[in-house]
Scaffold this active site. Structure first.
Site, short mmCIF file in Angstrom:
data_model
loop_
_atom_site.label_atom_id
_atom_site.label_comp_id
_atom_site.label_asym_id
_atom_site.label_seq_id
_atom_site.Cartn_x
_atom_site.Cartn_y
_atom_site.Cartn_z
N HIS A 194 0.83 -1.19 -0.14
CA HIS A 194 0.01 -0.18 0.03
C HIS A 194 0.91 1.24 0.20
O HIS A 194 1.80 1.28 0.85
CB HIS A 194 -0.92 -0.02 1.31
CG HIS A 194 -1.90 1.13 1.08
ND1 HIS A 194 -2.73 1.40 0.11
CD2 HIS A 194 -2.21 1.96 2.02
CE1 HIS A 194 -3.65 2.31 0.50
NE2 HIS A 194 -3.23 2.97 1.77
N HIS A 241 -3.12 9.18 1.23
CA HIS A 241 -3.04 7.81 0.31
C HIS A 241 -4.54 7.63 -0.12
O HIS A 241 -5.45 7.96 0.31
CB HIS A 241 -2.51 6.66 1.04
CG HIS A 241 -3.38 6.45 2.45
ND1 HIS A 241 -4.18 5.20 2.71
CD2 HIS A 241 -3.51 7.01 3.64
CE1 HIS A 241 -4.65 5.54 3.92
NE2 HIS A 241 -4.25 6.58 4.53
N CYS A 266 -3.64 2.91 -5.54
CA CYS A 266 -2.56 3.71 -4.55
C CYS A 266 -0.99 4.04 -5.04
O CYS A 266 -0.84 5.17 -4.91
CB CYS A 266 -2.63 2.97 -3.07
SG CYS A 266 -1.86 1.37 -3.25
#
Length: 259
Positions: free
Chosen positions: A31, A43, A159
């Site tokens: 991530h 994010h 992401c």
């Protein structure tokens, strides 16, 4: 220290505008986000940790049920700083602890040499593209936190795509190719090298097949990198949000459908 074998860094080494990431589900995926300073990370998330959703109901159920079962052994403690962000999606701001979710901290590298890029066999850790100054990176991240980054898509708008755009301002201008994400490019490169290449018929030995597969994987990763591909252009962050609320790429897709 960041090197060939690992991009792991300490929290004291972080600087505002850094592109950071943390591995999830036993290194299945990472991530990504932009460190904003003061222990905060901006994010792009799909919500409830479903960043690797594939669109396949059965496969997603298997992935997320195994993830939930592994995390259900301990009680969930709500973060006193961020609250409960498990149902949020889109571009959000979290404390560093919530972003890492118990994982280690890694720094994504920019403007690496071709040799170092290929030495990093796992995609989603570096790029040949150069980063813009930190003030530009933070401006894009904060603008997108207010205005959104479109719909989450594991292959075209995830992401890592978000963090790379914040760092470089580069967007893919075609609708038929994978996005900027090195993770997605690696997955597709591996699939192509193993399954679809006719070169696999040139040898029957295991070592020969491995050499052909490795070569195809490396070439596919290299040509898919945002730093060398030609289907990208610099797009101001203010131009991403159209009057309809869609991102520029989504708006062009909708226009193509209507035509």
């Amino acid at each position: 220290m960041v090197g060939v074998l690992s991009n792991k860094i300490g929290r004291g080494q972080l600087k505002p505008g850094d592109h950071i990431y943390s591995w999830r589900l036993a290194y299945l995926y990472a991530h990504h986000g932009i460190y904003a300073g003061d222990g905060k990370v901006i994010h792009f998330t799909r919500g409830a940790g479903h960043e690797i959703g594939t669109g396949s109901t059965a496969l997603d159920r298997l992935i997320f049920s195994s993830s939930s079962s592994s995390s259900s052994h301990g009680s969930v403690i709500q973060c006193p700083e961020c609250g409960d962000q498990s149902t949020l999606d889109g571009v959000i701001c979290s404390c560093l602890d919530c972003f890492l979710s118990g994982g280690e901290l890694y720094l994504f590298q920019y403007k690496v040499s071709p040799a170092l890029f290929l030495a990093k066999a796992r995609g989603g850790t570096c790029t040949l593209a150069a980063s813009d100054p930190p003030e530009d990176v933070l401006h894009r991240a904060e603008f997108l936190m207010r205005n959104g980054f479109g719909g989450y898509n594991i292959f075209k708008n995830n992401c890592e795509d978000f963090a790379i755009y914040c760092k470089t301002g580069l967007l893919v201008v075609t609708n038929i190719s994978v996005g900027r994400s090195g993770q997605a490019a690696s997955f597709l490169a591996a699939t192509s090298a193993i399954v679809s290449s006719p070169l696999r018929f040139l040898t029957t030995s295991f070592s020969g097949l491995a050499a052909v597969g490795c070569g195809l994987y490396c070439v596919s990763r290299f040509v898919s990198d945002i730093g060398v591909r030609r289907d990208v252009r610099k797009v101001p962050v203010e131009a991403l949000v159209t009057p309809s609320g869609l991102t520029e790429s989504e708006a062009s897709t909708e226009t193509a459908k209507e035509a």
